[in-house]
Design an enzyme around this catalytic site. Sequence first.
Site, mmCIF file in Angstrom:
data_model
loop_
_atom_site.group_PDB
_atom_site.id
_atom_site.type_symbol
_atom_site.label_atom_id
_atom_site.label_comp_id
_atom_site.label_asym_id
_atom_site.label_seq_id
_atom_site.Cartn_x
_atom_site.Cartn_y
_atom_site.Cartn_z
ATOM 1 N N GLY A 52 0.716 -1.275 -0.225
ATOM 2 C CA GLY A 52 -0.083 -0.060 -0.055
ATOM 3 C C GLY A 52 0.797 1.309 -0.023
ATOM 4 N N CYS A 53 1.836 1.221 0.751
ATOM 5 C CA CYS A 53 2.709 2.582 0.751
ATOM 6 C C CYS A 53 3.459 2.600 -0.476
ATOM 7 C CB CYS A 53 3.793 2.142 1.982
ATOM 8 S SG CYS A 53 3.094 1.682 3.479
#
Length: 161
Positions: A52-53
């Site tokens: 996600g990052c």
Amino acid sequence: MVVEEVKVGDTVPSITLQEGLPEFGKKDVNISELIAGKKAIIFGVPGAFTPGCSKSHVPSFIHAKEELKEKGIDIIICIATNDLYVMKAWGEHSGGTDAGIVFLSDGSAELTQALGLVMETPMMPRTKRFTLIAENGIVTQYFSSAEESSNTWAPAVLAKL
């Protein structure tokens, strides 16, 4: 000791983080000194190189960098509890460093704890996903991921500027 989660009006604490330099060098960076006199975005992520990052959060700030600058943002900083070498490598690999984002290690989670944003995991304390805007060290906007991760991405920030 439980620390209340950061909020608008809080002062960004004077805490030393680390920045990776070429040839495995390092530089101590006091976050409050770095943002003094500036309109800064600080965003925190659970971990470098995590899906996600890497796929959403960092790219959102890379793509919005110019628009954020036009809205008065002087500096964009990414923090995580990874070590400084991992943060340096992630900044380079993601394109964030080339875009001017400063990647800092909060390896001891001192800033994360002071902001009340510790996410305990079996391996190590991590930073809850967040974004804040600080003007001359005072938090003027805070974006939490409590409801949705995307609430902390650049489009949500731009909508409030």
